[in-house]
Design an enzyme around this catalytic site. Structure first.
Site, short mmCIF file in Angstrom:
data_model
loop_
_atom_site.label_atom_id
_atom_site.label_comp_id
_atom_site.label_asym_id
_atom_site.label_seq_id
_atom_site.Cartn_x
_atom_site.Cartn_y
_atom_site.Cartn_z
N HIS A 1 38.66 75.84 38.08
CA HIS A 1 38.34 74.70 37.23
C HIS A 1 38.94 74.98 35.86
CE1 HIS A 1 36.11 71.14 35.96
NE2 HIS A 1 35.66 71.80 34.91
N ASP B 1 37.80 72.10 43.50
CA ASP B 1 37.36 72.25 42.11
C ASP B 1 36.02 72.97 42.04
OD1 ASP B 1 35.79 71.28 39.65
OD2 ASP B 1 37.83 70.62 39.19
N SER C 1 38.50 69.54 31.98
CA SER C 1 37.12 69.24 32.37
C SER C 1 36.66 67.94 31.72
CB SER C 1 36.20 70.41 32.04
OG SER C 1 34.94 70.28 32.67
#
Length: 353
Positions: A298, A231, A130
């Site tokens: 994610h 995502d 991330s």
């Protein structure tokens, strides 16, 4: 962000992995205004006084040879994320007491790790997911520069893995670019511009150079991009955030793909196609690796359920899961340039580019 020292967690290596290191940059969003940064400052995302003293290591950070056969016995380090700009900010907001020290934290912590043994490493891997994955992309070549080149059997093998860090400069459902506006605020507030990759800054504005798609083709160090084509964070916060969807038409679709109508699925497929197009040039380098699967997810490298090679575990492309793909790439056992078919997959159209 509150002026406390940065921090990291370490699980020492053993046996054959004693002289190999994984350095993981923790993720956790960003802050782009006083209110958001004030909130971070009073949490573990902005103060080492509020961080846990011990945290679990999973996935690529696991010490289990069954779950993580290639890296389980390496020295594994997680650098805590406490600046709100993907370890790239530099500045001080005296009025609000915000220490924007991301670049200094990155530099000082890496130099500290070098001083306690990493300088003589045979192999190193910089990872993160991330906001941490974005940090890996921004700092990959800087990381390489800390080590002697691996030539003639000497030096250090240096590679990078960015998980869920491929944030796209995409158009949202209202026709705007909410993520670009958000990134612009971060770059300006935290003084990020001087710390962005020089090759990008030489021809693009600073906000653009905070987007990976404008940086990845210029990275010289071998790097692996692991990303879900759909995502989940980008769908929620960049493509269809509440501000771009005042009628709530996307509310159900965002959390349950089976609730998406045909036009919404077309919008998501277009996003997937944009991601695939973004990595086309990148994938042409033999030293780079790629795994883009058709999950609504994610971050996949630090979760046992998505990392493990065990049956029913990791998503796979061509019958190869994430852990095996990353390991094959890192140790040059095979080229890995894997892109899954568009959702929904029937198991027959998965392919390698």
């Amino acid at each position: 962000m509150d002026g406390t020292p940065p921090a990291y967690h370490l699980d020492p290596g053993s046996g054959a992995g004693n002289n190999s290191w994984i350095v993981n940059l923790e993720g956790g969003g960003w802050c782009n205004n006083v209110k958001a940064c004030q909130f971070r400052k009073t949490s573990r995302r902005g103060s080492s006084d509020l961080m846990e003293k011990e945290i679990p290591f999973g996935g690529i950070m696991s010490n289990s040879p069954a779950d993580n056969p290639d890296f389980y016995n390496w020295n594994r380090v997680k650098i805590r994320y406490c600046d709100g700009a993907s370890f790239a900010g530099e500045g001080f907001d005296k009025e609000n007491g915000f220490y924007f020290r991301g670049q200094r934290i990155w530099d000082a912590t890496i130099r500290h790790l070098l001083s306690i043994g990493m300088a003589s490493a045979d192999q190193v891997l910089l990872t993160g997911c991330s906001a941490g994955g974005l940090a890996v992309i921004l700092h990959c070549d800087e990381f390489q520069a800390f080590f002697p080149p691996a030539t003639s059997g000497r030096g250090t093998t240096v590679k990078c893995l960015a998980d869920a860090g491929l944030f796209l400069d995409a158009t949202d459902v209202s026709g705007g670019r909410i993520l670009r506006s958000y990134y612009s605020d971060i770059v300006a507030m935290q003084g990020v511009a001087p710390n962005l990759p020089p090759a990008c800054i030489a021809h693009l504005d600073a906000t653009s150079c905070f987007f990976p798609q404008y940086v990845i083709d210029g990275i010289k160090t071998p790097i692996f991009l692991l990303n879900a084509a759909y995502d989940a964070w980008q769908i929620q916060e960049s493509l269809a955030p509440n501000g771009a969807d005042p009628s709530g038409a996307w509310r159900m679709c965002k959390s349950n793909r089976s609730a998406c109508d045909a036009s919404q699925m077309k919008f998501l497929q277009d996003f997937r196609d944009e991601m695939v197009a973004t990595v086309r040039g990148f994938s042409g380098s033999r030293s780079n690796g790629l795994f883009i699967n058709s999950c609504f997810a994610h971050c996949q490298s630090e979760l046992p359920a998505t990392w493990s090679n065990a049956a029913g575990g990791s998503p796979s492309i061509q019958n190869k899961g994430i852990a095996k793909s990353v390991g094959d790439w890192y140790f040059d056992r095979a080229e890995v340039k894997a892109i899954d078919c568009a959702y929904p997959c029937d198991g027959t159209c998965r392919h390698i580019i």
